[in-house]
Design an enzyme around this catalytic site. Structure first.
Site, PDB file in Angstrom:
ATOM      1  N   GLN B 237       0.841  -1.203   0.000  1.00 57.59           N
ATOM      2  CA  GLN B 237       0.000   0.000   0.000  1.00 57.59           C
ATOM      3  C   GLN B 237       0.877   1.255   0.000  1.00 57.59           C
ATOM      4  O   GLN B 237       0.398   2.334  -0.314  1.00 57.59           O
ATOM      5  CB  GLN B 237      -0.922   0.011   1.225  1.00 57.59           C
ATOM      6  CG  GLN B 237      -1.977  -1.073   1.180  1.00 57.59           C
ATOM      7  CD  GLN B 237      -2.911  -1.061   2.376  1.00 57.59           C
ATOM      8  OE1 GLN B 237      -3.087  -2.073   3.033  1.00 57.59           O
ATOM      9  NE2 GLN B 237      -3.540   0.069   2.666  1.00 57.59           N
ATOM     10  N   ARG B 384      -9.320  -0.501   7.307  1.00 55.99           N
ATOM     11  CA  ARG B 384     -10.253   0.472   6.745  1.00 55.99           C
ATOM     12  C   ARG B 384     -10.525   1.566   7.769  1.00 55.99           C
ATOM     13  O   ARG B 384     -11.672   1.844   8.130  1.00 55.99           O
ATOM     14  CB  ARG B 384     -11.556  -0.206   6.347  1.00 55.99           C
ATOM     15  CG  ARG B 384     -12.203   0.549   5.183  1.00 55.99           C
ATOM     16  CD  ARG B 384     -13.349  -0.187   4.590  1.00 55.99           C
ATOM     17  NE  ARG B 384     -13.811   0.534   3.416  1.00 55.99           N
ATOM     18  CZ  ARG B 384     -14.134  -0.036   2.279  1.00 55.99           C
ATOM     19  NH1 ARG B 384     -14.070  -1.319   2.138  1.00 55.99           N
ATOM     20  NH2 ARG B 384     -14.547   0.681   1.267  1.00 55.99           N
ATOM     21  N   CYS B 385      -9.446   2.167   8.235  1.00 55.79           N
ATOM     22  CA  CYS B 385      -9.560   3.042   9.388  1.00 55.79           C
ATOM     23  C   CYS B 385      -8.367   3.957   9.420  1.00 55.79           C
ATOM     24  O   CYS B 385      -7.278   3.579   9.066  1.00 55.79           O
ATOM     25  CB  CYS B 385      -9.576   2.162  10.637  1.00 55.79           C
ATOM     26  SG  CYS B 385      -9.033   2.959  12.124  1.00 55.79           S
TER      27      CYS B 385
END
Ligand SMILES: Cc1cc2nc3c(=O)[nH]c(=O)nc-3n(C[C@H](O)[C@H](O)[C@H](O)COP(=O)(O)OP(=O)(O)OC[C@H]3O[C@@H](n4cnc5c(N)ncnc54)[C@H](O)[C@@H]3O)c2cc1C
Lengths: 287, 806
Positions: B237, B384-385
């Site tokens: 990522q 997802r935070c």
């Protein structure tokens, strides 16, 4: 999640398959749809060195009717059960249950023979077979024999199958016209095995239960026939008290394992609920 | 103008710029199976590596015997900690300032920890080799319960830290203690509690779960001995950060490391950190001189590669009788597992958990977080935070419901009473943040009106009465959640990773024909950057989005950036894109002025080109300007049309939203049904409404999974019992509820295009909505708080404990 080494065989006849299994000995396993066996091989929980694929044996496939008996070849897939007119007409409970097994991909490959021969308490078909009074036809080095479904299951992954024996077909007496049936399965999601499930086949006469058989899935190391629970239902109009009585009688014989689906107490409780709901739904369907 | 001249609307539409529901351009390859993922990388002579992993949660490693494994045909090498010590890589630094074993060095500290790396000519041989490595273990007592981590007789987990009373984030109180982090005014908060008319206190746990992207973590490492260069294809990522980390720990010059993140099949925070697999594959490639691939399987990913959450939050609110909040006090016990490998900005040991005051005007607050070691997998990634915002939002949203229940107030009404008011923005929170913009009342009221909240409450009251009369076995819950997110890490004044400020970047090069390429420091894992980034450029410079190619993930060509996670791409990189595009536009304006023979100031930008003010027929399109940039620029100007922007955001952005979950629960089985789910999101300016909707659907589905069953659970001896998708709840489309989405638009005042980021909001706001629905359903039976996850058996257990089932 990578299996160990194995060799692959694909006989064209039943005799050939039986001979191969006899020749190759203990380390050989029949392969049907592979949807129980292959996952276990990937985890190396099963390490057969030979797989004898039964897909080449044409005799093991197909659904036929022989008088009041339906004969299902062991290699018939769940998908084929779901699309068969004979099954829809005579054994609709098999379709109700098959539709609750895994997902379409698994059902295209998974077979009824593999499902009943596997011996996993989570498989759905075995309890149905017992409820329906099915007989399994087995073929091995010593010839052919028949074993009643009710005599087949001995423990988790232990069945009456002798080493080298192949299940060739399943014979199921057609239940009387107008019978009621239901398969109630509680699961966490699509593709999950039952937290608890109950199969009911019954007939009604004058608003009362005339005959009844109840089977239980994944509530013991083998599928169960809940005879006391069925007896409690017979003769009643399935009032609230009778339903509760049937549920308690069924719970009394349950011995599920605790797992991520819930503790023992929960699985037994919902096992009882599945029995009540299946009885009610079956009665609602009976003529 | 004749009839063929496109209208302004047609010209705008042709750009497919911001606000357009442009179809995702990447889907053409994804839906045809033509993506290019790491596992698609196949190099000549490539070898495969796989791990021997520990069956124990805590054990001493007495011996590792590799002779038999090396006899397996195809097995070429077995790497152990001893091998790695020769290159000083047996341990690696973590992003959180701790160190982590790459391979077991004397001890194992969690089940499935990496013990040895078997390298073979194919994946099958590697696995056969694994089964022949003999490891002799001496089991040690496992520490599973974080609440026992700091008992005086708790087993010592980290022998390497013996005698170290200070860690990366200050003093350590105990051998299993990692850090204590304190924010806020203790005295003022204590005083507020002493004066309070009403208080609540609850230990609210957010259980351990896992991001579980469908593509697991993987890499291919190829070391070129002649050039001394290492190329790594990986599921990263943050590819640039990986390159810098590899350079620092492997002592290779950074220019000789090429990191390429190809298509990625989901990240959700799982692919931010560096894992032992990457190090081992790189070392194996250096040792063997061949490319080495490492692809973890599902079980490995779930059990060893970065969990999320595991926060145990003792929460107290002080309030007046009328329901005005006056103070918040939170203590968090954070279970970090065996190594502190959280992927937070370096100075933030508990991420941005201090957003825990939420959307409410708390005059004072005090927060303490204690991080502890246990015999569990390391991680603590932002699933997802944006760095512990999900935990914070769950904490405050659950606590507000508990307070409402104690006050006998409606939870929506309590929230409306305590919201930060529109005129208070920019708002300084008691725990140190400056909220950029918001209009919470409007969003909440829109939610209540659209769902007819009042009617749902009436229906619930009727159902409760019917339940009490024995007419139904179903109970109904309404889960209200109003969240404020903090995303866009982040301003260099408070955010860095290993000393690198968390800016992001964009480089745009326009070609002569009016097409262009934009390269970014971010990396999409499914978010659709190739689509949306081009839309920003389209609107900014008036070139159709279809003519802009977006490229990310190759550290040799992309400008340096900190990557994609924490909903930071739009707030940070999205701003860099707009700024780079504006530089292009400024130069274009000079070229147009020269060509149209007017002064620059006499030009105005008009959709897709420049027009002379007051002379509508004197117009030069951006397409033509691109051509001119390569043949007739003004005297003294360099040719070409290219710009780079590195954007250091002045502040975070603060998206928010109002969610409502309507749930029915059958008390006899615990089976729930989500009857309705409404999600209103305000993410500021909306770049692509279709992609926003997709992001919201995905985030809500993950929130649903987490709240309703998804967990990483350990038994008492430290065995992971949820190591596959059979037991780790991954909902299919059959289980997933229908989502109703809605929005308001409150642009960020400091962001060049006013956008705030949306990818994570639905996970942040969704979890409390589901959990509040379950808790609300049971509240009339006398419960105040039921811990997540709310799977069937636990719902039944709650019903039974409350006397609703015999
Ligand atoms: C995701 C998933 C979910 C599932 N969910 C369910 C579920 O909910 N309910 C359920 O019932 N099942 C479920 N299954 C299992 C599935 O139904 C399998 O297909 C079935 O259990 C086995 O059938 P098979 O044809 O695949 O057999 P195989 O996997 O090939 O074989 C299973 C075993 O039976 C033996 N065997 C197979 N055929 C014969 C034969 N003719 N004679 C002798 N021995 C034989 C094999 O040697 C092996 O030991 C699931 C499977 C998956 C992958």
């Amino acid at each position: 999640m990578i299996p160990g080494p194995f060799s692959y065989h694909r006989p064209a006849t039943l005799a050939g398959a039986v001979k191969l299994l006899a020749d190759l000995g203990d380390d050989a396993r029949p392969l049907a749809g592979g949807h129980s066996l292959v996952p276990m091989m990937k985890l190396r929980l099963a390490t057969p060195t030979h797989l004898v694929d039964l897909h080449g044996v044409a005799d093991l496939k197909g659904i036929s009717r022989d008088g009041d008996t339906i004969v299902i070849g062991a290699m018939t897939t769940q998908h084929e059960l779901l699309t068969s007119g004979d099954i829809r007409q005579s054994l609709p409970i098999l379709q109700e249950a098959a539709a609750l097994i895994a997902d379409p991909q698994v059902r295209y490959l998974g077979t009824i023979g593999g499902n009943v021969a596997n011996g996993d308490p989570g498989n759905d078909m075995p309890a149905l077979m017992i409820v329906l009074g099915a007989n399994f036809r087995l073929s091995g080095p010593g010839g052919e024999r028949e074993v009643a479904a009710s005599e087949f299951y001995q423990g988790a992954y232990f069945t009456a199958l002798e080493p080298g024996e192949i299940l060739t077909s399943i014979s199921i007496p057609v239940p009387p016209a107008g019978h009621g049936y239901a398969y109630e399965k509680l699961k966490r999601k699509v593709g999950d095995y039952a937290t608890a499930a109950a199969a009911v086949v019954l007939t009604m006469a004058g608003g009362k239960v005339a005959t009844c058989a109840i089977g239980l899935t994944n509530l013991h190391e083998t599928p169960l026939l809940a005879t006391d629970a069925a007896n409690a239902a017979i003769g009643s109009n399935l009032d609230a008290a009778t339903l509760k009585q049937a549920a308690s009688a069924a719970e009394a014989i349950m011995a599920p394992a605790a797992d991520a689906r819930g503790p023992v107490e929960y699985r037994k409780h919902v096992g009882g609920i599945m029995v009540m709901r299946a009885l009610q739904r079956a009665a609602g369907r009976a003529a | 103008m004749n009839d063929m001249t496109p209208t302004r609307e047609q010209r705008t539409a042709a750009l497919e710029g911001m606000g357009c529901k442009r179809k995702r351009v990447e889907d053409i390859r994804f839906t045809q199976g033509k993506g290019n993922y790491v596992d698609d990388v196949k190099l000549p002579g490539m070898l495969h590596g796989d791990f021997v992993r520990s069956p124990h949660a805590h054990a001493r490693v007495k011996a590792i015997k590799t002779e038999e494994a090396l006899k397996v045909p195809g097995v070429l090498a077995v790497i152990t900690a001893e091998t790695l010590k020769t290159v000083n890589l047996a341990w690696m630094p973590t992003l959180a300032g701790d160190v982590q074993m790459v391979l077991a060095d004397g001890k194992v500290l969690f089940q499935n920890q990496e013990v040895a790396f078997v390298v073979a000519t194919d994946r099958y041989a590697a696995d056969d080799g694994i089964n022949k490595v003999e490891v002799e273990y001496e089991p040690l007592p496992p520490l599973v319960d974080p609440f026992k981590a700091m008992d005086h007789n708790a087993p010592v987990l980290r022998e390497d830290l013996a005698g170290k009373t200070t860690g990366a984030h200050g003093p350590r109180k105990h051998h299993n203690h990692i850090f204590e982090w304190t924010v806020g005014d203790k005295d003022l908060t204590d005083a507020a509690f002493r004066r309070a008319e009403v208080t609540i206190k609850e230990m609210i746990s957010y259980h351990r779960t896992h991001p579980s992207p469908l593509e697991t973590c993987q890499c291919v490492c190829s070391f070129d001995k002649v050039k001394g260069e290492l190329t790594i294809w990986g599921t990263f990522q943050a590819p640039h950060v990986i390159r810098t980390v590899v350079s620092l720990i492997a002592k290779l010059p950074e220019q000789k490391i090429h990191v390429i993140a190809p298509d990625i099949g989901g990240g959700f925070g799982n692919k931010v950190g560096a894992y032992p697999g990457y190090i081992c594959a790189a070392v194996a490639s250096i040792v063997t001189g061949k490319p080495v691939k490492w692809v973890e399987d599902r079980i490995e990913n779930l059990t060893a590669t970065s969990f999320a959450r595991d926060y145990h939050m003792t929460t107290e609110i002080a309030a007046t009788k009328e329901g005005k909040v006056t103070g918040l006090r939170v203590h968090v016990l954070a279970d970090h597992g065996a190594f502190d490998a959280c992927a937070d900005p370096s100075k933030w040991p508990a991420g941005f958990f201090n957003i825990v005051t939420g959307s409410y005007d708390f005059p004072t607050a005090h927060l303490t977080v204690d991080g502890v070691y246990t015999n569990k997998a390391p991680g603590g990634v932002a699933y997802r935070c944006s760095f512990r915002v999900t935990e914070a939002a769950y904490c405050i949203e659950r606590a507000m419901d508990i307070l409402a229940q104690k006050l006998g107030m409606d939870p929506a009404e309590l929230r409306l009473k305590n919201f930060i008011k529109p005129e208070q923005f920019p708002y300084h929170s008691a725990l140190g943040w400056e909220y950029d913009s918001g209009d919470y009342h409007t969003a909440m009221r829109k939610m209540m009106e659209t769902t007819d909240y009042a009617a749902l409450r009436k229906e619930q009251a009727d159902k409760r009465a019917a339940f009490k009369r024995g007419e139904t076995r179903e109970i109904m819950g309404l889960g209200v959640s109003f969240f404020t997110e903090i995303v866009g890490a982040g301003p260099s004044k408070n955010c860095d990773i290993l000393g690198i400020a968390m800016f992001d970047s964009c480089e745009i090069r326009m070609h002569p024909t009016g097409a262009g390429i934009a390269r970014m420091g971010t990396k999409s894992q499914g978010q659709g950057h190739e689509t949306t980034w081009a839309q920003i450029i389209a609107t900014e410079i008036g070139i159709p989005a279809d003519n802009i190619m977006v490229e990310e993930g190759n550290t040799d060509t992309a400008p340096y950036g900190l990557g994609t996670y924490g909903s930071r791409s739009t707030p940070v990189a999205g701003a860099a894109i707009a700024m780079a595009a504006r530089k292009i536009k400024a130069k274009a304006q000079m070229i147009a002025a020269y060509k149209l023979e007017v002064h620059e100031d006499d030009l105005e930008f008009d959709i897709d080109g420049f027009r002379v003010k007051g002379l509508p027929e004197k117009f030069m399109s951006m397409k033509d300007i691109c051509w001119a940039a390569y043949n007739s620029v003004p005297p003294g100007m360099e040719p070409g049309l290219e710009a780079v922007s590195y954007y250091d955001p002045p502040n975070m952005t603060y998206p928010f939203g109002a969610y409502l979950c309507v749930m029915d629960i059958d008390v006899d089985t615990g089976v729930y049904k989500v009857r309705r789910f409404y999600a209103l999101d305000d993410c500021g300016t909306r770049i692509n409404p279709m992609i926003i909707e997709g992001q919201v659907h995905g985030g809500l589905t993950e929130a649903f999974a987490i709240a309703m069953g998804q967990e990483i659970r350990y038994d008492d001896t430290g065995n992971v019992v949820t190591g596959s998708f059979m037991d780790f709840f991954m909902p299919t489309m059959v289980e997933t509820p229908h989502w109703e989405t809605d929005f308001t638009v409150t642009p960020s005042p400091h962001h060049p295009i006013g956008a705030k980021g949306v990818g994570e909001s639905p996970n942040v706001g969704g979890v409390p909505a589901f959990s509040n629905a379950v808790n609300d359903a049971f509240s009339f039976l006398g419960s105040t708080h039921i811990q997540m996850p709310h799977d069937f058996w636990r719902n039944w257990k709650a019903a039974k404990t409350l006397g609703a089932v015999a």
